[in-house]
Design a protein around this motif. Sequence first.
Motif, PDB file in Angstrom:
ATOM      1  N   THR A  25      -0.942   1.452   5.199  1.00 42.61           N
ATOM      2  CA  THR A  25      -0.497   2.822   5.003  1.00 42.61           C
ATOM      3  C   THR A  25      -1.320   3.717   5.938  1.00 42.61           C
ATOM      4  O   THR A  25      -2.537   3.564   6.048  1.00 42.61           O
ATOM      5  CB  THR A  25      -0.644   3.262   3.529  1.00 42.61           C
ATOM      6  OG1 THR A  25      -0.098   4.576   3.359  1.00 42.61           O
ATOM      7  CG2 THR A  25      -2.102   3.251   3.077  1.00 42.61           C
ATOM      8  N   ARG A  26      -0.657   4.620   6.632  1.00 42.90           N
ATOM      9  CA  ARG A  26      -1.309   5.401   7.667  1.00 42.90           C
ATOM     10  C   ARG A  26      -1.963   6.664   7.122  1.00 42.90           C
ATOM     11  O   ARG A  26      -1.356   7.421   6.353  1.00 42.90           O
ATOM     12  CB  ARG A  26      -0.299   5.777   8.757  1.00 42.90           C
ATOM     13  CG  ARG A  26      -0.926   6.387  10.004  1.00 42.90           C
ATOM     14  CD  ARG A  26       0.105   6.561  11.111  1.00 42.90           C
ATOM     15  NE  ARG A  26       0.705   5.284  11.486  1.00 42.90           N
ATOM     16  CZ  ARG A  26       0.147   4.397  12.300  1.00 42.90           C
ATOM     17  NH1 ARG A  26      -1.048   4.641  12.833  1.00 42.90           N
ATOM     18  NH2 ARG A  26       0.776   3.269  12.585  1.00 42.90           N
TER      19      ARG A  26
ATOM     20  N   GLY B 166      -0.846   7.128   1.819  1.00 39.49           N
ATOM     21  CA  GLY B 166      -1.315   7.688   3.075  1.00 39.49           C
ATOM     22  C   GLY B 166      -0.548   8.952   3.436  1.00 39.49           C
ATOM     23  O   GLY B 166       0.454   9.287   2.821  1.00 39.49           O
TER      24      GLY B 166
ATOM     25  N   TYR C 115      -5.421  -1.018   5.164  1.00 39.06           N
ATOM     26  CA  TYR C 115      -4.839  -2.240   4.620  1.00 39.06           C
ATOM     27  C   TYR C 115      -5.527  -2.680   3.338  1.00 39.06           C
ATOM     28  O   TYR C 115      -6.746  -2.614   3.229  1.00 39.06           O
ATOM     29  CB  TYR C 115      -4.959  -3.398   5.617  1.00 39.06           C
ATOM     30  CG  TYR C 115      -4.221  -3.208   6.918  1.00 39.06           C
ATOM     31  CD1 TYR C 115      -2.904  -3.622   7.057  1.00 39.06           C
ATOM     32  CD2 TYR C 115      -4.849  -2.634   8.020  1.00 39.06           C
ATOM     33  CE1 TYR C 115      -2.232  -3.466   8.254  1.00 39.06           C
ATOM     34  CE2 TYR C 115      -4.189  -2.475   9.216  1.00 39.06           C
ATOM     35  CZ  TYR C 115      -2.883  -2.893   9.332  1.00 39.06           C
ATOM     36  OH  TYR C 115      -2.219  -2.744  10.525  1.00 39.06           O
TER      37      TYR C 115
ATOM     38  N   CYS D 277      -2.785   0.167  -4.040  1.00 33.48           N
ATOM     39  CA  CYS D 277      -2.387  -1.175  -3.623  1.00 33.48           C
ATOM     40  C   CYS D 277      -1.785  -1.866  -4.839  1.00 33.48           C
ATOM     41  O   CYS D 277      -2.487  -2.117  -5.822  1.00 33.48           O
ATOM     42  CB  CYS D 277      -3.583  -1.961  -3.100  1.00 33.48           C
ATOM     43  SG  CYS D 277      -3.238  -3.691  -2.708  1.00 33.48           S
TER      44      CYS D 277
ATOM     45  N   LEU E  93      -5.302   6.292  -2.121  1.00 33.66           N
ATOM     46  CA  LEU E  93      -4.479   5.163  -1.726  1.00 33.66           C
ATOM     47  C   LEU E  93      -4.309   4.192  -2.886  1.00 33.66           C
ATOM     48  O   LEU E  93      -5.224   4.007  -3.689  1.00 33.66           O
ATOM     49  CB  LEU E  93      -5.103   4.420  -0.544  1.00 33.66           C
ATOM     50  CG  LEU E  93      -5.442   5.249   0.701  1.00 33.66           C
ATOM     51  CD1 LEU E  93      -5.957   4.324   1.805  1.00 33.66           C
ATOM     52  CD2 LEU E  93      -4.236   6.043   1.174  1.00 33.66           C
TER      53      LEU E  93
ATOM     54  N   GLU F 159       0.826  -1.206   0.000  1.00 31.37           N
ATOM     55  CA  GLU F 159       0.000   0.000   0.000  1.00 31.37           C
ATOM     56  C   GLU F 159       0.864   1.261   0.000  1.00 31.37           C
ATOM     57  O   GLU F 159       1.977   1.260   0.520  1.00 31.37           O
ATOM     58  CB  GLU F 159      -0.922   0.038   1.226  1.00 31.37           C
ATOM     59  CG  GLU F 159      -1.831  -1.174   1.379  1.00 31.37           C
ATOM     60  CD  GLU F 159      -1.265  -2.206   2.328  1.00 31.37           C
ATOM     61  OE1 GLU F 159      -2.056  -2.963   2.923  1.00 31.37           O
ATOM     62  OE2 GLU F 159      -0.022  -2.256   2.485  1.00 31.37           O
ATOM     63  N   SER F 160       0.306   2.338  -0.540  1.00 32.96           N
ATOM     64  CA  SER F 160       0.965   3.634  -0.529  1.00 32.96           C
ATOM     65  C   SER F 160      -0.086   4.730  -0.667  1.00 32.96           C
ATOM     66  O   SER F 160      -1.236   4.452  -0.995  1.00 32.96           O
ATOM     67  CB  SER F 160       1.998   3.749  -1.652  1.00 32.96           C
ATOM     68  OG  SER F 160       1.376   3.648  -2.925  1.00 32.96           O
TER      69      SER F 160
END
Length: 118
Positions: free
Chosen positions: A112-113, A9, A94, A22, A20, A6-7
Amino acid sequence: QVQLAESGGGLVQSGGSLRLSCAPSGSVSEFLVMGWYRQAPGKQRELVARIGSGPYKDYADSVKGRFTISRDNANNAVYLQMNSLKPEDTALYYCNAAPNWGGPGALWGQGTRVTVSS
């Protein structure tokens, strides 16, 4: 050797937007349903959105009208466009791959937060 990454965030103010991504590192053709889940501190992991091989999409009531899930059939990447973000959207997000619509599958990304400030 199939993995999800993931990216996208980050920190955003209330009312802002994030997208986001995935990205699978291997073939996920056997997984018919891709989804996004999130978990906030002290709370259970919950479903955010899911998408299958067809046009059907499934969303949690809390994000309907604000979030949009999409899929790139060329590389199996999955995206989550998040608009009108609220502080309660703050969580670790997620990516998940599942063989059917019965529930989440065993394949998860590392997360990713997303932090939404008021």
